[in-house]
Write a protein that holds these residues in place. Sequence first.
Motif, PDB file in Angstrom:
ATOM      1  N   MET A   1       0.981  -1.000   0.090  1.00 24.59           N
ATOM      2  CA  MET A   1      -0.103  -0.035   0.035  1.00 24.59           C
ATOM      3  C   MET A   1       0.631   1.426   0.099  1.00 24.59           C
ATOM      4  N   ARG A   2       0.464   2.273  -0.794  1.00 23.09           N
ATOM      5  CA  ARG A   2       1.293   3.595  -0.985  1.00 23.09           C
ATOM      6  C   ARG A   2       0.624   4.669  -0.353  1.00 23.09           C
ATOM      7  N   ILE A   3       1.191   5.390   0.577  1.00 20.88           N
ATOM      8  CA  ILE A   3       0.480   6.405   1.334  1.00 20.88           C
ATOM      9  C   ILE A   3       1.280   7.763   1.142  1.00 20.88           C
ATOM     10  N   PHE A   4       0.590   8.731   0.792  1.00 15.64           N
ATOM     11  CA  PHE A   4       1.043  10.183   0.939  1.00 15.64           C
ATOM     12  C   PHE A   4       0.737  10.939   2.069  1.00 15.64           C
ATOM     13  N   PHE A   5       1.625  11.203   2.993  1.00 20.13           N
ATOM     14  CA  PHE A   5       1.303  12.027   4.196  1.00 20.13           C
ATOM     15  C   PHE A   5       2.083  13.395   4.177  1.00 20.13           C
ATOM     16  N   ALA A   6       0.862  14.328   4.421  1.00 19.71           N
ATOM     17  CA  ALA A   6       1.470  15.607   4.510  1.00 19.71           C
ATOM     18  C   ALA A   6       0.803  16.502   5.805  1.00 19.71           C
ATOM     19  N   THR A   7       1.382  17.570   6.110  1.00 21.76           N
ATOM     20  CA  THR A   7       0.791  17.966   7.356  1.00 21.76           C
ATOM     21  C   THR A   7       1.129  19.589   7.493  1.00 21.76           C
TER      22      THR A   7
ATOM     23  N   TYR B   1       1.086  10.806  -7.151  1.00 23.91           N
ATOM     24  CA  TYR B   1       2.114   9.870  -6.473  1.00 23.91           C
ATOM     25  C   TYR B   1       1.699   8.414  -6.486  1.00 23.91           C
ATOM     26  N   GLN B   2       0.444   8.392  -7.194  1.00 24.43           N
ATOM     27  CA  GLN B   2      -0.113   7.239  -7.213  1.00 24.43           C
ATOM     28  C   GLN B   2      -0.382   6.264  -5.907  1.00 24.43           C
ATOM     29  N   ALA B   3      -0.853   6.910  -4.961  1.00 27.96           N
ATOM     30  CA  ALA B   3      -1.011   6.613  -3.509  1.00 27.96           C
ATOM     31  C   ALA B   3      -2.327   5.997  -3.399  1.00 27.96           C
ATOM     32  N   ASP B   4      -2.610   5.119  -2.633  1.00 22.77           N
ATOM     33  CA  ASP B   4      -3.833   4.490  -2.586  1.00 22.77           C
ATOM     34  C   ASP B   4      -4.621   5.261  -1.235  1.00 22.77           C
ATOM     35  N   LEU B   5      -3.682   5.970  -0.565  1.00 24.79           N
ATOM     36  CA  LEU B   5      -4.277   6.615   0.582  1.00 24.79           C
ATOM     37  C   LEU B   5      -3.762   7.929   0.910  1.00 24.79           C
TER      38      LEU B   5
ATOM     39  N   GLN C   1       5.003  19.882   1.105  1.00 23.11           N
ATOM     40  CA  GLN C   1       5.988  19.060   1.438  1.00 23.11           C
ATOM     41  C   GLN C   1       5.414  17.652   1.808  1.00 23.11           C
ATOM     42  N   GLY C   2       5.927  16.453   1.845  1.00 31.06           N
ATOM     43  CA  GLY C   2       5.164  15.439   2.015  1.00 31.06           C
ATOM     44  C   GLY C   2       6.146  14.189   2.107  1.00 31.06           C
ATOM     45  N   ALA C   3       5.311  13.070   2.498  1.00 33.54           N
ATOM     46  CA  ALA C   3       6.186  11.752   2.465  1.00 33.54           C
ATOM     47  C   ALA C   3       5.265  10.653   1.770  1.00 33.54           C
ATOM     48  N   VAL C   4       6.108  10.061   0.633  1.00 34.66           N
ATOM     49  CA  VAL C   4       5.717   8.973  -0.061  1.00 34.66           C
ATOM     50  C   VAL C   4       6.011   7.671   0.388  1.00 34.66           C
ATOM     51  N   LEU C   5       5.128   6.924   1.023  1.00 34.57           N
ATOM     52  CA  LEU C   5       5.525   5.811   2.063  1.00 34.57           C
ATOM     53  C   LEU C   5       4.787   4.466   1.486  1.00 34.57           C
ATOM     54  N   GLU C   6       5.869   3.618   1.087  1.00 36.62           N
ATOM     55  CA  GLU C   6       5.218   2.179   0.621  1.00 36.62           C
ATOM     56  C   GLU C   6       5.228   1.160   1.742  1.00 36.62           C
ATOM     57  N   LEU C   7       4.185   0.677   2.251  1.00 38.88           N
ATOM     58  CA  LEU C   7       4.213  -0.278   3.333  1.00 38.88           C
ATOM     59  C   LEU C   7       4.001  -1.730   2.899  1.00 38.88           C
ATOM     60  N   ASN C   8       4.898  -2.474   3.486  1.00 35.41           N
ATOM     61  CA  ASN C   8       5.012  -3.716   3.108  1.00 35.41           C
ATOM     62  C   ASN C   8       3.943  -4.800   4.066  1.00 35.41           C
ATOM     63  N   ALA C   9       2.950  -5.048   3.523  1.00 38.69           N
ATOM     64  CA  ALA C   9       1.949  -5.820   4.413  1.00 38.69           C
ATOM     65  C   ALA C   9       2.446  -7.009   5.151  1.00 38.69           C
ATOM     66  N   LYS C  10       3.171  -7.911   4.236  1.00 36.68           N
ATOM     67  CA  LYS C  10       3.728  -9.049   4.418  1.00 36.68           C
ATOM     68  C   LYS C  10       4.767  -9.121   5.666  1.00 36.68           C
ATOM     69  N   LYS C  11       5.744  -8.104   5.348  1.00 34.75           N
ATOM     70  CA  LYS C  11       6.575  -8.006   6.224  1.00 34.75           C
ATOM     71  C   LYS C  11       6.213  -7.076   7.688  1.00 34.75           C
ATOM     72  N   GLY C  12       5.330  -6.422   7.217  1.00 31.72           N
ATOM     73  CA  GLY C  12       4.993  -5.389   8.538  1.00 31.72           C
ATOM     74  C   GLY C  12       6.008  -4.276   8.655  1.00 31.72           C
TER      75      GLY C  12
END
Lengths: 542, 312
Positions: free
Chosen positions: B1-7, B26-30, B291-302
């Motif tokens: 899952m790819r997240i884009f976080f900004a604040t 950023y082709q983010a899922d969330l 400004q933000g962070a593009v984060l890819e989360l690996n569900a399998k490995k947590g």
Amino acid sequence: MATEAIGGETPTLFLRKATGLVRGWSVRDSIIYAALATNFVTLGLYEFTFAGPAFPKGQFITAVIISGVWVSFLVIAYAGLVVTIPRAGGDYVWQSRILGSGVGFVLAATGWWFILWLWAPIYGNILSVQLFQPLWATLKWTWPGGGAAWFGTSNGIFIVTLITIALAGLLVSLGMSGYARIQKWCFLGGMIGFAVVVVLLLANSHASFISSFNLEGQKLFGVKNAYSATNAAAAKAGYTTSPLGFGPLGPTMLLVPAMMFFILWPNWGATLYGEIRGASDFRRVFTGMFAGLWITVACTVLCLLLIAKTVGWDFYQNLNALDYNLTPTFGIWPYPFLFAGWLVHNTVFQVALILVLSLWFFGWVGTLFLSSTRVIFAAAFDRVLPDRAAEVSEKRKVPVYSLILMLLPAAGLAAVYAYSTTFRTYTLDATLVIAVTYLGSAIAVVILPWRKPDLWRASPASRIKIFGVQIVPVAGIITIALLVFNLYEWLSNKLYFVNSRDSLIYMGAMYVLAIVVFVSARIIRNRQGIDLSLINKEIPVE
Amino acid sequence: MRIFFATDIHGSEVCWRKFLNSAAFYQADLVVLGGDVTGKMMIPVVAHNGYWQVTVRGETLRLETRQELEAVQLKIRNSGSYPAIVTPDELKNLSEEEGAVDRRFSVEMLASLDRWLDMADGKLKGGDIPCILNGGNDDIWEIDDVIESSPCVSFAEGKALELDGFHLVSMGWTNPTPWDTFREAPEADLRQKIDALAAMVPDMERAIFNFHAPPYGTGLDDAPALDDTLRPMHGGAVMKAVGSTAVRDSILEYQPMLSVHGHIHESRGIKKMGRTLAINPGSVYGDGVLQGAVLELNAKKGKVGKYLLVNG
């Protein structure tokens, strides 16, 4: 909710109480920072020893004033960048955003990181010649072998450079908090020391200087009639100088690239400006840098006039010429403030004056690696450098890896500098590489209105006009002219010792290294599935 | 899952628009927006007979047409301020009447947020792209209900949201600041709030802490040291850690997979805290840059597979 109205009787803005709304920083602090950066004692006097003999027909005062006026435009250009993008990281952030990530990294890494490795031995050498040598000579200490002269030997320069590197590293490790307080006291103490020199040179005649010089020269170094001996040796070496005044402009302009060694740095604090409300105030930012620069210019001119009056201009240049030919009168660097102290025949006074004047060095040396660590951090957060480069130790908050990236190469280069007299002549390389970085920022400020029109329109800098013309981009163009002129002279005139084959290879290697690091990062990150080109790509608004 | 976080976009309309486009860009899922959504400044636009007058960044403008007025309003909104159209009498009243500015500020903030959420409906395909918002210490309480009632964004404050196998817990509260803002609490109280949130998380290996306050002493919380008059000390050259010890200690104790923060705009950075990747993307909302962070989360490995700080 607490609020504040701004704009007098008819408010033009209401602020509510919210995080980060702070008052602007003290202009006095910025002035001190800029005056210490354009350090006319440590850097200026050091450079004069080279500049006088290399360009004997050049006029110092004219060159210093021309340099001050020209660099004032650089101050306007940088003030424009600071208020438009007030970010810690300075050149790296501006160039990455306006010129692109690759250009930003290469110019920032070379100008704010790699070349600082060379500044470390230069600073070490200055510590040798402005503190250790005069102190040892005055106290007639003979340990280590050779006494004061030992600090001018390869071993001496190397050891003192290691001390300098350790000192700068330690200050970064301890944090800037305590050091910033020390800086103010150093500036005050240094100015008091300079004031004492001014009084001494004002109150004494040329004749009394000659007599004191001869007396102390014999007492401390065993040289008889040192004044006449100096003049005779310089004449024998074929050196002649021009009297201090306002001579022809051509040879004087050749001094300008040499003056950049100390006058080019009023914007050194630009990398430190973060998101602070005061940074949006063009006048405040400009005043800090401009006043610091012109304090330096004024002190330099005063110093030169007093040297001409009491020391004697020809004699001062003869001292420099002998040092330039590696045959200094007393075997140590001809420190004019040491000789001014000789007007009082009291060892305690002379030692105290040397120590107080060394505050010009200690007030500035702590910043040697500060900007470098910030650039390394920024590049690590952009994933150009490994994440570890931005790591800070848990307990003491020391930026261990970024310091290693500074200290180890600096120590290595210190050895090369100390044991190779040829390499020691590449001093102006240290200025040239940073000037190239400045050139990038000057180009950035000129194209900013076209590259980032919204950002520019919103900037207070866009409203600074004379006769309807926006002066910040114009100042950028004049800054480009200044830097191109200097670069041309440095690279074409062998008297600056910059355009030799090895020097060019050394500087070229830095750019190649920066390009290799950036390209490798792109390749490695691409393989990891991380697209570095996204870092500064703008999200569409609509 | 790819997240884009900004604040910390603080009322910047251009940043909000960019945030709404960030999922596609950023082709983010969330997409997640940390706290401090609302602005800090309000600029009065004084309506006179046949024209409006406003002072923007020291420049006084006389606006003759509605198009000119709209262009200036947009410029003000894009910089993170609220344009407030007032009559000369209303402006006098704002200056003189106790609490009048506060009330007007609230009205403008809520009206702006309403407009923003309407925009979101179109951009986020009516909720197809998950969008999560929470408050920050600078946000007034009234925004909570407004966001909560939106059909296309989720209000995350004080909740544990399940996201495709990961759990996101959010808290906009911070440790006390010199400005005495809305959502501030002593460290001990923050710790209690965090513990309550952590109790809702079934698996810390797949947990995301979305806490507005950054962890203390991590380099994600360095702000200029200030004197008693809120003036930066030593030319702004001296930075000081101002984050939360409760946030730091809880991260070190619970060891979530990821911890995202904001609050300290100038302290953009990444810090590994044990197995936790802690990030503060910083904020330069005043420049119109998101400004933000593009984060890819690996569900399998947590774990967080890839991450990148961006200036969008």
